[in-house]
Design a protein around this motif. Structure first.
Motif: not given
Length: 170
Positions: A1-6, A8-19
């Motif tokens: 949720s912190e990544i999303k706040k900083l 946004g949703r698309e970059k949070t999805r990219l971070a999750a895919e990356s991990h």
């Protein structure tokens, strides 16, 4: 949720895919290079600290699902006796011996003709290389593999929070 706040949703999805991709890459590299580092897939769990509230878990569950992760809320955290037993289950995580893994990677690099230099301090990182220990090094690719990138002193440093870390005691 912190990544999303900083970010946004698309970059949070990219971070999750990356991990998720990183765990898969580590697993396939271990198999390909025959690295004996006790790798195994495990379940991960996020649970509340004593002074946290249930809404925190609900926010994390929503954010993780929006990011495309197959998470679920459990009524208890397996193997842990805590007052508030709710937790989020993150399947498909990984566990391995980090020093055995690093040694195996180093051996693979050397076996393929690569070189490893320790005690090297990069003072400048560019797209075409870096300056390290006073030498200009040219390269087709540069990877900055640190917890906090050294190539941009403001983008990450001003957004990082140093209030949580992970410790494993055995």
């Amino acid at each position: 949720s912190e990544i999303k706040k900083l970010f946004g949703r698309e970059k949070t999805r990219l971070a999750a895919e990356s991990h998720t991709a990183a765990i898969g890459w580590i697993e396939s590299t271990i198999r390909k290079e025959l690295i004996d580092c006790n790798f195994k897939r495990v379940n991960g769990y996020l649970f509340l600290s004593e002074n946290d509230i249930q809404e925190t878990l609900e926010d994390e569950l929503k954010a993780s699902r929006n990011a495309g992760l197959a998470t679920e809320m459990l009524s208890h955290c397996p193997g842990i006796l805590i007052e508030n037993e709710l937790c989020i289950h993150f399947p498909g995580q990984a566990q391995f011996h980090p020093m055995k893994y690093i040694r195996g990677l180093a051996n693979a690099v050397i076996a393929k003709g690569g070189s490893i230099f320790t005690g090297t301090k990069a003072t400048e990182v560019r797209k075409d290389g870096a300056t390290a220990n006073g030498f200009n090094i040219r390269s087709g690719s540069v990877v900055v593999a640190t917890n906090t990138p050294v190539n941009d002193l403001f983008r990450m440093h001003t957004r990082q929070y140093a209030y949580r870390t992970y410790v494993i005691a055995m």
